[in-house]
Design an enzyme around this catalytic site. Structure first.
Site, short mmCIF file in Angstrom:
data_model
loop_
_atom_site.label_atom_id
_atom_site.label_comp_id
_atom_site.label_asym_id
_atom_site.label_seq_id
_atom_site.Cartn_x
_atom_site.Cartn_y
_atom_site.Cartn_z
N ASP A 56 1.17 -1.12 -0.24
CA ASP A 56 0.04 -0.08 -0.38
C ASP A 56 1.22 1.23 -0.33
O ASP A 56 1.91 0.99 0.40
CB ASP A 56 -0.52 -0.31 1.45
CG ASP A 56 -2.28 0.69 0.72
OD1 ASP A 56 -2.00 1.53 0.60
OD2 ASP A 56 -3.15 0.44 1.27
N SER A 65 -11.14 10.46 7.73
CA SER A 65 -11.68 9.49 7.12
C SER A 65 -11.77 8.28 6.65
O SER A 65 -12.84 7.47 6.60
CB SER A 65 -12.36 10.33 5.47
OG SER A 65 -11.31 9.99 4.42
N ARG A 101 -14.50 2.53 8.43
CA ARG A 101 -13.93 1.20 7.70
C ARG A 101 -13.12 0.65 7.69
O ARG A 101 -12.13 -0.39 7.77
CB ARG A 101 -14.16 1.25 6.69
CG ARG A 101 -13.79 2.36 5.83
CD ARG A 101 -14.35 2.53 3.98
NE ARG A 101 -13.97 3.14 3.01
CZ ARG A 101 -13.15 4.84 3.32
NH1 ARG A 101 -13.57 5.44 4.95
NH2 ARG A 101 -12.65 5.33 2.61
N ASP A 130 -9.46 -0.39 -4.12
CA ASP A 130 -10.72 0.80 -4.40
C ASP A 130 -10.64 0.84 -5.66
O ASP A 130 -11.49 2.06 -6.06
CB ASP A 130 -10.32 1.76 -2.88
CG ASP A 130 -10.25 2.63 -3.71
OD1 ASP A 130 -8.55 2.64 -4.39
OD2 ASP A 130 -9.27 3.75 -2.77
N CYS A 176 -12.13 -15.82 -14.79
CA CYS A 176 -11.15 -14.81 -14.34
C CYS A 176 -12.80 -13.58 -14.11
O CYS A 176 -13.51 -13.49 -14.52
CB CYS A 176 -10.29 -14.44 -14.79
SG CYS A 176 -9.80 -13.56 -15.63
N CYS A 182 -16.28 5.41 -3.37
CA CYS A 182 -16.49 5.51 -1.75
C CYS A 182 -16.67 7.13 -1.19
O CYS A 182 -17.77 7.20 -0.85
CB CYS A 182 -15.23 4.73 -1.04
SG CYS A 182 -15.82 2.90 -1.15
N CYS A 197 -11.99 -14.26 -23.48
CA CYS A 197 -10.72 -13.26 -22.24
C CYS A 197 -9.59 -14.12 -22.40
O CYS A 197 -8.49 -15.34 -22.25
CB CYS A 197 -11.18 -13.78 -21.14
SG CYS A 197 -10.03 -13.17 -19.89
N CYS A 238 -6.85 -14.98 -18.86
CA CYS A 238 -7.04 -16.53 -18.79
C CYS A 238 -7.00 -17.69 -19.65
O CYS A 238 -6.94 -18.80 -18.69
CB CYS A 238 -8.58 -17.18 -17.44
SG CYS A 238 -10.02 -16.93 -18.13
ZN LIG Z 1 -10.64 -14.42 -18.32
#
Ligand SMILES: [Zn+2]
Length: 268
Positions: A61, A68, A72, A129, A171, A188, A245, A248
């Protein structure tokens, strides 16, 4: 079994589970789980995985704690405001389980560093997020063959799915490949969120990680679980793999390193 007396006592309530036992506990102690995002989803994830005796946590991170966040992001407290979230997380983990070895990266995960950050993980928990990060984690874990779980939460509503490249499951890109933003097109900070919601979803993500590492139970693969906490509706929908896709079916390192994933359009 090579568990010490201290470890047997500490983890006794889960060791007595027939699905875990001493062998399962050893597996947890030898496992490496990466957590991308130490915010609202990452908070319960870190608490529960450290407490369960996951041996190695790889925390990623770049953010600092803001007032704020606190309603959460229960990993962080008032005294942590202004502190790097990785540092705040490490301090909490040391109090819960000092035996847990932590590697931390105070860095923004991007296509140029993602392989280096995630390789070697037994499982990855996506707790960011934003959609670009979710897609990046999806494509990278597919490429590296690492199972992962991914959740999205907003207001009172959220969704979660687990992906296991080794089982060739569908996926995240199979389902959300055409999405331009989150389900209601807002973050958010614009749409709001009840703090309990990511608490519920973070716990589910941690549970999927433990099950995957131990190879027990049934993972939330090839389906998506939607939860509406306002009306208490829980729905699991079976989904089909998108045969077109690329993520995957034919994961590509070139795509991961060269695609910008829309990070530039993100506003914070
Ligand atoms: Zn996929």
């Amino acid at each position: 079994m090579n568990l010490s007396k201290n470890q047997i006592e500490k983890y006794s309530r889960q060791i007595i589970l027939k699905e875990i036992g001493g062998i399962g506990q050893e597996k947890l102690l030898n496992s490496t789980i990466s957590v991308v995002g130490l915010g609202a989803l990452g908070s319960p994830v870190v608490y529960y995985l450290a407490a369960a005796g996951v041996g190695y946590l790889n925390l990623i991170d770049f953010d600092v704690v803001e007032p704020s966040n606190l309603h959460r992001q229960i990993l962080h407290q008032l005294e942590d405001v202004g502190k790097q979230k990785t540092l705040s997380a490490m301090e909490k983990i040391k109090k819960i389980n000092p035996d847990c070895k932590i590697e931390f990266h105070n860095i923004k995960i991007q296509n140029q560093n993602v392989i280096e950050l995630l390789k070697g993980s037994d499982f990855v928990i996506e707790g960011s997020d934003n959609l670009p990060t979710k897609m990046l984690i999806n494509d990278t874990c597919e490429y590296l063959g690492i199972p992962f779980t991914i959740a999205g939460v907003l207001r009172f509503y959220g969704q979660i799915m687990t992906v296991d490249p080794n089982q060739k499951t569908l996926c995240y890109r199979c389902v959300f490949g055409d999405a331009q933003s989150n389900p209601v097109g807002m973050s958010c900070s614009q749409a709001g969120i009840i703090g309990i919601l990511p608490g519920v979803f973070g716990c589910l993500e941690a549970n999927e990680a433990i099950k995957s590492v131990l190879n027990i139970g049934t993972l939330l693969v090839n389906k998506i679980l939607s939860i509406d906490l306002l009306n208490m509706n829980f729905n699991t929908i079976d989904l089909k793999k998108n045969e077109k896709c690329f993520a995957c079916n034919s994961p590509s390192l070139k795509f991961i390193t060269e695609n910008n994933y829309g990070f530039n359009e993100l506003c914070h």
